[in-house]
Design an enzyme around this catalytic site. Sequence first.
Site, mmCIF file in Angstrom:
data_model
loop_
_atom_site.group_PDB
_atom_site.id
_atom_site.type_symbol
_atom_site.label_atom_id
_atom_site.label_comp_id
_atom_site.label_asym_id
_atom_site.label_seq_id
_atom_site.Cartn_x
_atom_site.Cartn_y
_atom_site.Cartn_z
ATOM 1 N N GLN A 123 2.912 10.991 -2.265
ATOM 2 C CA GLN A 123 2.897 11.897 -0.701
ATOM 3 C C GLN A 123 3.794 11.542 0.039
ATOM 4 O O GLN A 123 4.148 13.099 0.869
ATOM 5 C CB GLN A 123 1.588 10.796 0.536
ATOM 6 C CG GLN A 123 0.074 11.084 0.333
ATOM 7 C CD GLN A 123 -0.328 10.501 1.041
ATOM 8 O OE1 GLN A 123 -0.242 9.754 2.630
ATOM 9 N NE2 GLN A 123 -2.219 9.842 0.710
ATOM 10 N N ASP A 148 1.987 3.392 3.054
ATOM 11 C CA ASP A 148 0.944 4.136 2.651
ATOM 12 C C ASP A 148 1.332 5.561 2.331
ATOM 13 O O ASP A 148 1.481 6.303 1.570
ATOM 14 C CB ASP A 148 0.431 4.024 4.084
ATOM 15 C CG ASP A 148 -1.116 4.844 4.401
ATOM 16 O OD1 ASP A 148 -1.453 5.196 3.368
ATOM 17 O OD2 ASP A 148 -1.919 4.693 4.965
ATOM 18 N N TYR A 187 -4.785 6.782 -6.817
ATOM 19 C CA TYR A 187 -6.377 8.327 -6.983
ATOM 20 C C TYR A 187 -6.551 9.230 -7.290
ATOM 21 O O TYR A 187 -6.809 10.176 -7.157
ATOM 22 C CB TYR A 187 -7.152 8.296 -5.262
ATOM 23 C CG TYR A 187 -6.105 8.110 -4.032
ATOM 24 C CD1 TYR A 187 -5.899 10.224 -3.961
ATOM 25 C CD2 TYR A 187 -5.523 7.675 -3.228
ATOM 26 C CE1 TYR A 187 -5.463 10.921 -3.071
ATOM 27 C CE2 TYR A 187 -4.803 8.690 -2.463
ATOM 28 C CZ TYR A 187 -4.927 9.996 -1.933
ATOM 29 O OH TYR A 187 -4.539 10.253 -1.280
ATOM 30 N N HIS A 238 1.450 5.099 -1.264
ATOM 31 C CA HIS A 238 0.373 6.929 -2.126
ATOM 32 C C HIS A 238 1.625 7.198 -2.380
ATOM 33 O O HIS A 238 2.749 8.133 -1.816
ATOM 34 C CB HIS A 238 -0.516 7.840 -1.193
ATOM 35 C CG HIS A 238 -1.774 6.536 -0.638
ATOM 36 N ND1 HIS A 238 -2.558 6.225 -1.530
ATOM 37 C CD2 HIS A 238 -2.087 6.589 1.129
ATOM 38 C CE1 HIS A 238 -3.356 5.640 -0.732
ATOM 39 N NE2 HIS A 238 -2.849 6.003 0.745
ATOM 40 N N HIS A 295 0.527 -1.175 -0.177
ATOM 41 C CA HIS A 295 -0.349 -0.084 0.158
ATOM 42 C C HIS A 295 0.959 1.361 0.328
ATOM 43 O O HIS A 295 1.770 1.159 1.069
ATOM 44 C CB HIS A 295 -0.762 -0.012 1.008
ATOM 45 C CG HIS A 295 -1.914 0.582 1.482
ATOM 46 N ND1 HIS A 295 -3.306 1.013 0.401
ATOM 47 C CD2 HIS A 295 -2.042 1.880 1.931
ATOM 48 C CE1 HIS A 295 -3.646 2.131 0.362
ATOM 49 N NE2 HIS A 295 -3.341 2.508 1.637
ATOM 50 N N HIS A 300 -5.499 -1.485 6.280
ATOM 51 C CA HIS A 300 -5.187 -1.609 7.471
ATOM 52 C C HIS A 300 -6.251 -1.872 8.549
ATOM 53 O O HIS A 300 -5.805 -2.776 9.320
ATOM 54 C CB HIS A 300 -5.986 0.546 7.905
ATOM 55 C CG HIS A 300 -5.485 0.940 6.593
ATOM 56 N ND1 HIS A 300 -3.864 1.895 7.145
ATOM 57 C CD2 HIS A 300 -5.606 2.054 6.458
ATOM 58 C CE1 HIS A 300 -3.743 3.042 5.918
ATOM 59 N NE2 HIS A 300 -4.519 3.111 5.527
#
Length: 449
Positions: free
Chosen positions: A60, A317, A120, A57, A55, A266
């Site tokens: 970020q 994440d 996303y 992103h 996972h 999560h």
Amino acid sequence: MPHLWFAHALLPQGWAERVRIGLAGGRIASVEAGVAPESSGERYGAAVPGLCNVHSHGFQRGMAGLSERRGRSDDDFWSWREVMYRFLGRLTPDDISVITAQAYVEMLESGYTRVGEFHYLHNDIDGRPYADPAETAAAIVAAADMTGIGLTLLPVFYAHADFDGAPPAPGQRRFFFDLDGFARLVEASRTKLPADANMGIAPHSLRAVTPDELRAIVPLAGDGPIHIHAAEQIKEVEACIAWSGARPVDWLLDHVEVDERWCLIHATHLNDRECDRLAASGAVAGLCPVTEGNLGDGIFPAERYLASGGRFGTGTDSNILIDAAAEIRALEYSQRLSHHRRGVLAGDAEPSVGRRLFDAAVSGGAQALGVESGLTTGAPADIVALDLTHVAFAGADAATLLDRWIFASGRGAIGTVWRGGRKCVEQGRHIAADKVAACYRRTLERLLA
């Protein structure tokens, strides 16, 4: 056929000594134990399988450290999200690629050889779709190509701001597609993938997807994995109960055929019943303990979940700090703080905490990303070599190598990493680290000016 020789190697049947691994076509062609090194061949310390980051992103990574000042007395995930919305509101596809490449360099240097990119950030800055719906997916593919990391692309369906089909919020305008638009995005994204990448889908969460939409998009995954955020926040659980009368994981298990293809990201706030049901489903829990700690999410019930036969993988994440060993370490430490004991996640069959959690993360991570794993003939040549000259390994035998790496070494314990048979990391540094970092610095200086 090129060969690599290791003093130790963690094979599916356990640690072996003096191991020669042959490579061909990006895969492991042969594994031989008890073999003397060739006088002219390359010799390495201890080989372990590369981990899958379930996972991420990637973009970020560029906001790491920007949200560590308290803005209000009840600062939490929801206030952090506002910082994230402001940051992503200025990113171009080129910016996304540069920032993501930096994250992928750091993943490879820490022992992750494949990443599940929960993607996303689809639309332009003003919320309008790009002419090519997979414009930003191509930026992620470019980052993976530049760094060499294996990619499982997970385009996200995100249609609503909250349960019961609430309309989108302004900060989410870059995320949204309707069902037809998402189908076009998935189709366009597949055309961008290199030969050794794969793809699934990611309904963002029950907050962002209605039941009818969830049923409609699942077939778009084909044979690929399906990832969804679930029960990360107490507020989310309470809102789900108010909407449906059920907790998020219970709702999913009651209304969707959750099986081995699914990864619930999560899954922090499980009651005992949900914990046992999720374990029995065969799905993977995608745990991101460093981010979960950073955001104050809570502590996953790992002791009960593993005792029930649950599977898990680890992810980075928000990429606040990218370190594969740190994710495993944080998982065990969270249990020690919760239960006031040590060695909580060791087992009767495997007393080493590091070995038990590493093995589980390797197998669960590979399942979650829909790929093979392990140092075995036919598997991808995704290999991490621990540098046995590091002080953390002084006097070590094979039985303690993973414990020493995960709990006592820091990042310097990894010497070399191969992904698909290609050497990506040498002497602890990615071969393109300087080039990628220079682009990253220029991009962040401009974005944050």
